[in-house]
Design a protein around this motif. Structure first.
Motif, short mmCIF file in Angstrom:
data_model
loop_
_atom_site.label_atom_id
_atom_site.label_comp_id
_atom_site.label_asym_id
_atom_site.label_seq_id
_atom_site.Cartn_x
_atom_site.Cartn_y
_atom_site.Cartn_z
N THR A 1 -12.30 44.09 2.46
CA THR A 1 -11.87 44.59 0.93
C THR A 1 -12.63 43.59 0.22
N ASP A 2 -12.64 43.99 -0.99
CA ASP A 2 -13.14 43.22 -2.07
C ASP A 2 -12.52 41.63 -2.25
N ASP A 3 -11.24 41.66 -2.03
CA ASP A 3 -10.47 40.41 -2.12
C ASP A 3 -10.77 39.52 -0.78
N GLN A 4 -10.93 40.22 0.31
CA GLN A 4 -11.24 39.43 1.47
C GLN A 4 -12.47 38.72 1.31
N ARG B 1 -14.49 38.29 -1.25
CA ARG B 1 -14.28 36.86 -2.21
C ARG B 1 -13.70 35.89 -1.52
N GLN B 2 -12.95 35.86 -0.86
CA GLN B 2 -12.10 34.78 -0.40
C GLN B 2 -13.02 34.11 1.01
#
Length: 317
Positions: free
Chosen positions: A305-308, A310-311
């Protein structure tokens, strides 16, 4: 030529049906009637269910050949063969390169590579049971049809209408450009086969009455180069950033543990000699991008996902 396709409205089956129709074959579909109901409106359909063993819709009719795309377990294949007994010519079973042993196999391994021990009682298909269950299905088809049996073992199939989000994830991600998190090393090998090339191979094997096993595989590339091809198709620029694999959701599209990199080097000379074309990777990628955009880029089930992402990028060295 009269061809019965068992399961022809999803991805691989859809490619086989399209190739068969293009060749002028007389095609009949056997499906559960749940997906692709608007596809191939002029093609006769028989409705049943492999999971319940309901093949009563096939109790009449004769075909020159069957292309079985829907068999994953012996309990799928056995009842299908029983229902069609004495009324077909050749039985082509779409298997998988996952049938081969995992150890001691080098680049260019051909159809003589030892297979894994068969598994007949799997209730759930996992990484450990999928290949062995396909081995059991192959054995049953060969035992029943002998020299009228044909086995096709594809590597990862790619192209438009892919319902497994493999190549599609990287095509879409590269189209956004920028830093791309990759949970493996860029030099990891990748081997794909265009779904249209697979469909053409199946139809040619049936038309020529060829027996035996065939690896359906395209040329080997690296996953880093593949992402670059995806970016070129989209007209973007990317920076591939290797990240630790641990935060990545599993299974991750096209990513393999290093111990499995050998599985991305299947030899396909036999299939090419039988007439399998090789679509350039750039064409497969461009067509997949166009298809994905035309359908509105719905959410994918696999990948970051986008958040994953970025992390993962934030923790990359």
């Amino acid at each position: 030529m009269r061809i019965l396709v068992l399961g022809g409205t999803s991805f691989v089956g859809r490619g086989i049906v399209a190739a068969a129709l293009d060749s002028g074959a007389d095609v009949t579909l056997f499906t559960r009637g749940r997906t692709g109901t608007d596809l191939f409106p002029t093609v006769p359909r028989r409705v049943g269910d492999r999971d319940t063993g309901d093949y009563t819709a096939l109790r009449d009719g004769e075909w020159d050949a069957v292309a079985d795309v829907s068999g994953y377990l012996p309990r799928h294949v056995g009842p299908a063969m029983d229902a069609l007994d004495g009324r077909i010519g050749r039985y082509l079973f779409v298997s998988s390169h996952a049938v081969y042993v995992r150890d001691g196999v080098g680049p260019g391994a051909d159809e003589n590579t030892p297979r894994r021990p068969p598994v007949r009682d799997a209730d759930v298909l996992t990484e450990d049971t999928y290949g062995p269950a396909k081995v059991a299905c192959e054995d049953d088809v060969l035992a029943r049809y002998g020299d009228r049996a044909t086995i096709v073992r594809p590597v990862k199939v790619a192209g438009p209408h892919d319902n497994q989000d493999g190549l599609t994830y990287w095509v879409r991600r590269a189209a956004r450009g920028g830093r791309v998190a990759l949970p493996t090393r860029p030099e990891q090998p990748v081997q794909l086969v265009d779904v249209r090339d697979l469909g053409t191979l199946v139809v040619r094997l049936l038309a020529d009455g060829r027996a035996g096993a065939y690896n359906a595989a395209g040329p080997v590339t690296t996953i880093g180069d593949l992402i670059g091809v995806c970016a070129a198709a989209a007209g973007t620029r990317v920076e591939v950033v290797p990240v630790a694999p641990e935060p990545a959701p599993k299974p991750f599209p096209l990513v393999k543990a290093e111990a499995m990199w050998h599985s991305q080097h299947r030899g396909a000379s036999r299939a090419r000699a039988a007439g399998m074309p090789v679509t350039p990777l750039a064409e497969t990628v461009a067509d997949t991008l166009a298809w994905d955009r035309a359908r509105g880029t719905p959410p994918l089930r696999r990948g970051f996902t986008d958040d994953q992402e970025r992390q993962a990028l934030a923790t990359a060295s």
